[in-house]
Design an enzyme around this catalytic site. Structure first.
Site, PDB file in Angstrom:
ATOM      1  N   ASP A 293       0.888  -1.156   0.000  1.00 20.18           N
ATOM      2  CA  ASP A 293       0.000   0.000   0.000  1.00 20.18           C
ATOM      3  C   ASP A 293       0.928   1.207   0.000  1.00 20.18           C
ATOM      4  O   ASP A 293       1.453   1.591   1.039  1.00 20.18           O
ATOM      5  CB  ASP A 293      -0.907  -0.012   1.228  1.00 20.18           C
ATOM      6  CG  ASP A 293      -1.889   1.144   1.219  1.00 20.18           C
ATOM      7  OD1 ASP A 293      -2.234   1.638   0.120  1.00 20.18           O
ATOM      8  OD2 ASP A 293      -2.317   1.567   2.304  1.00 20.18           O
TER       9      ASP A 293
ATOM     10  N   GLU B 200      -2.477  -1.718  -4.972  1.00 16.03           N
ATOM     11  CA  GLU B 200      -3.808  -1.209  -5.253  1.00 16.03           C
ATOM     12  C   GLU B 200      -3.721  -0.130  -6.319  1.00 16.03           C
ATOM     13  O   GLU B 200      -2.771   0.647  -6.356  1.00 16.03           O
ATOM     14  CB  GLU B 200      -4.424  -0.628  -3.975  1.00 16.03           C
ATOM     15  CG  GLU B 200      -5.898  -0.346  -4.090  1.00 16.03           C
ATOM     16  CD  GLU B 200      -6.507  -0.011  -2.741  1.00 16.03           C
ATOM     17  OE1 GLU B 200      -7.218  -0.860  -2.195  1.00 16.03           O
ATOM     18  OE2 GLU B 200      -6.253   1.097  -2.247  1.00 16.03           O
TER      19      GLU B 200
ATOM     20  N   ASP C 191      -2.210   1.159   6.645  1.00 11.88           N
ATOM     21  CA  ASP C 191      -1.528   0.800   5.393  1.00 11.88           C
ATOM     22  C   ASP C 191      -1.080  -0.665   5.403  1.00 11.88           C
ATOM     23  O   ASP C 191      -1.049  -1.320   4.364  1.00 11.88           O
ATOM     24  CB  ASP C 191      -0.298   1.701   5.172  1.00 11.88           C
ATOM     25  CG  ASP C 191      -0.614   3.160   5.381  1.00 11.88           C
ATOM     26  OD1 ASP C 191      -0.869   3.859   4.392  1.00 11.88           O
ATOM     27  OD2 ASP C 191      -0.624   3.593   6.548  1.00 11.88           O
TER      28      ASP C 191
END
Length: 158
Positions: free
Chosen positions: A7, A67, A140
């Site tokens: 992340d 992502e 995260d």
């Protein structure tokens, strides 16, 4: 199959490393790569590159997952996420690994079963699926682990 998820961010990059063997998903490691706010962007990105490269060297993952960048109202934040993503993609490429990009919707659907799941719902499911005592922090890190879980489920056709 060893999967590493990121992340990305220039201040905090969460990461998670899972091993899928037979019907079990086991946690190998998770954590956050952080940089001081007084570091230049170049120094932050260089540190991130070195740390990501070290994780790739150490664990030799079969898959690298991130992502997809979503639209962010704060352009400065969006740019910084994009810069961190670029560094991670470069490190993965130098380790002969392609990066799989998953959307937030894909992650929520596969981990929670609902595309509009809240962050709390995703974090709860990460804790349950991985049989962790507590939800990983910062957020995260839990997000990076959710990416790994989603990738594994996607490979299994779930």
């Amino acid at each position: 199959m060893i999967v590493i998820g990121f992340d990305p961010g220039t201040a905090i990059t969460g990461y998670g490393i899972l091993n899928k063997e037979d019907d079990k998903i086991a946690v190998i490691e998770y954590g956050a790569l952080t940089t001081p706010s007084n570091w230049s962007i170049g120094r932050r990105l260089n540190y991130l590159f070195d740390q990501v490269s070290s994780l790739l060297d150490l664990y030799n993952p079969d898959a690298v997952v991130m992502e997809e960048v979503f639209f962010n109202k704060n352009i400065k934040t969006a740019i910084s996420i994009g810069q961190a993503q670029g560094v991670i993609i470069l490190a993965a490429q130098q380790h002969q690994r392609e990066v799989s990009i998953l959307t937030p919707l894909e992650v929520k659907l596969s981990v929670v079963g609902y595309g509009r799941a809240t962050k709390d719902q995703v974090q709860y499911m990460v804790k349950e699926v991985l049989k962790l005592k507590d939800i990983p922090k910062p957020d995260d890190v839990a997000d990076a682990l959710a990416l790994c879980i989603s990738y594994i489920y996607k490979q299994e056709g779930c």
